[in-house]
Design a protein around this motif. Structure first.
Motif, PDB file in Angstrom:
ATOM      1  N   ILE A  38       0.833  -1.203   0.000  1.00 40.94           N
ATOM      2  CA  ILE A  38       0.000   0.000   0.000  1.00 40.94           C
ATOM      3  C   ILE A  38       0.866   1.249   0.000  1.00 40.94           C
ATOM      4  N   GLN A  39       1.953   1.220   0.754  1.00 35.46           N
ATOM      5  CA  GLN A  39       2.885   2.348   0.742  1.00 35.46           C
ATOM      6  C   GLN A  39       3.473   2.540  -0.656  1.00 35.46           C
ATOM      7  N   GLU A  40       3.809   1.432  -1.293  1.00 38.38           N
ATOM      8  CA  GLU A  40       4.377   1.503  -2.636  1.00 38.38           C
ATOM      9  C   GLU A  40       3.361   2.059  -3.637  1.00 38.38           C
ATOM     10  N   TYR A  41       2.124   1.659  -3.470  1.00 45.73           N
ATOM     11  CA  TYR A  41       1.059   2.105  -4.385  1.00 45.73           C
ATOM     12  C   TYR A  41       0.665   3.551  -4.095  1.00 45.73           C
ATOM     13  N   GLY A  42       0.723   3.912  -2.816  1.00 49.87           N
ATOM     14  CA  GLY A  42       0.272   5.230  -2.358  1.00 49.87           C
ATOM     15  C   GLY A  42      -0.965   5.072  -1.498  1.00 49.87           C
ATOM     16  N   VAL A  43      -0.876   5.500  -0.247  1.00 50.95           N
ATOM     17  CA  VAL A  43      -1.972   5.277   0.696  1.00 50.95           C
ATOM     18  C   VAL A  43      -3.251   5.970   0.244  1.00 50.95           C
ATOM     19  N   ASP A  44      -3.173   7.231  -0.105  1.00 52.82           N
ATOM     20  CA  ASP A  44      -4.373   7.968  -0.512  1.00 52.82           C
ATOM     21  C   ASP A  44      -4.943   7.418  -1.819  1.00 52.82           C
ATOM     22  N   LYS A  45      -4.054   7.057  -2.720  1.00 52.59           N
ATOM     23  CA  LYS A  45      -4.483   6.472  -3.997  1.00 52.59           C
ATOM     24  C   LYS A  45      -5.185   5.135  -3.763  1.00 52.59           C
ATOM     25  N   ALA A  46      -4.641   4.319  -2.846  1.00 52.62           N
ATOM     26  CA  ALA A  46      -5.260   3.029  -2.518  1.00 52.62           C
ATOM     27  C   ALA A  46      -6.615   3.226  -1.855  1.00 52.62           C
ATOM     28  N   ALA A  47      -6.697   4.203  -0.960  1.00 53.73           N
ATOM     29  CA  ALA A  47      -7.972   4.475  -0.288  1.00 53.73           C
ATOM     30  C   ALA A  47      -9.050   4.826  -1.303  1.00 53.73           C
ATOM     31  N   LYS A  48      -8.700   5.630  -2.294  1.00 52.46           N
ATOM     32  CA  LYS A  48      -9.662   6.021  -3.329  1.00 52.46           C
ATOM     33  C   LYS A  48     -10.046   4.822  -4.191  1.00 52.46           C
ATOM     34  N   LEU A  49      -9.062   4.003  -4.542  1.00 51.08           N
ATOM     35  CA  LEU A  49      -9.331   2.816  -5.358  1.00 51.08           C
ATOM     36  C   LEU A  49     -10.339   1.903  -4.664  1.00 51.08           C
ATOM     37  N   VAL A  50     -10.105   1.647  -3.392  1.00 46.25           N
ATOM     38  CA  VAL A  50     -10.984   0.753  -2.636  1.00 46.25           C
ATOM     39  C   VAL A  50     -12.377   1.359  -2.488  1.00 46.25           C
ATOM     40  N   ALA A  51     -12.439   2.641  -2.140  1.00 44.46           N
ATOM     41  CA  ALA A  51     -13.740   3.291  -1.946  1.00 44.46           C
ATOM     42  C   ALA A  51     -14.527   3.363  -3.246  1.00 44.46           C
TER      43      ALA A  51
END
Length: 271
Positions: A38-51
């Motif tokens: 998730i850190q590698e992907y980007g935390v905020d970017k991952a949060a948006k992807l999941v939501a």
């Protein structure tokens, strides 16, 4: 099926977009995430992807590893756990899974190491509470006591957790690590509202040389997964059930194939 959550560690090399997409397409509600990818992907970017996929994060793995005798190293570990709490909050999950850490290098002081875990919890619990995150102590099988986790039973995890409000610190019931314990069902009942996650995989013999990768697909081993799930239910836990499997063969298999198999085995052996 509204409780099913595939922890992304089960399909370690499958891109996050694919794990999220498959979960959404299957009509699932949850996904479990790990800090490093998730850190590698980007935390905020991952949060948006999941939501955007309509999913929720069942837990973030992992924090912990509190055991260090050097004050500078210990403080660095505390700061890393603060970052983990912030990441969990940003991802919208209320559960940060903690693996306590093993004996410090050269040490045989097991009581001292466990005291370090308690002190780490005391420092972090108020910080986590402010951010709406509960700390989940995960006990690991005793074979990992020296190098990964000095908390080796659910009872030991509860002894630590009960020193703090249930709204701040709870426990993780991981079938792979706890199934062997003759006292596990009494401890699950004792845990009650402190149960923050039930994680499933299976135990097969012989274990591989790297015992960390010894977990197997549900139904391939010795664990009474449905009985453990029923015990957690009876204790009042009605949250997500995570499939979390560290297995080299599964990691090397096509992600969709592992995803489909895990879903089928969950239906057959857990619910």
């Amino acid at each position: 099926m509204n409780r099913y959550s595939l922890n992304q560690a089960t399909t370690k090399y499958w891109p996050l977009e694919d794990v999220v997409g498959a979960s959404a397409q299957a009509g699932l509600e949850w996904i479990g995430l790990w800090r490093e990818p998730i850190q590698e992907y980007g935390v905020d970017k991952a949060a948006k992807l999941v939501a955007d996929a309509g999913l929720k994060v069942s837990s973030l793995c992992r924090g912990g590893f509190f055991t260090a005798t050097d004050p500078t190293e210990r403080q660095a570990k505390i700061e890393d756990n603060r970052r983990a709490i912030d990441e969990a909050a940003a991802l919208g999950t209320s559960v940060l899974v903690l693996v306590s850490g093993g004996l410090p290098a050269g040490s045989r002081d097991l009581d001292g190491a466990r005291a370090m875990v308690r002190d780490g919890l005391a420092e972090l619990a108020p910080y986590a509470d402010e951010r709406g995150v509960r700390l989940g102590i995960e006990a690991l099988h005793p074979m990992f006591c020296s190098d990964r986790c000095v908390v080796s039973s659910l009872g030991g995890a509860l002894d630590l957790a009960e020193q703090f409000p249930a709204s701040q610190v709870g426990v993780i019931v991981d079938a792979y690590h706890l199934w062997w314990d003759a006292d596990v069902y009494r401890q699950i009942e004792r845990a009650g509202e402190r149960i923050l996650s039930y994680q499933v995989s299976d135990w097969v013999v012989p274990l591989p040389a790297d015992t960390l990768l010894g977990r197997a697909m549900m139904g391939d081993g010795s664990i009474e997964l449905r009985r453990l799930r029923a015990a957690c239910d009876a204790a009042g836990y009605d949250g997500p059930i995570e499939v979390e499997i560290f297995n080299r063969q599964l990691w090397d298999a096509p992600g969709q194939e592992v995803f489909d198999l895990a879903l089928a085995r969950y239906q057959e052996h857990v619910i």
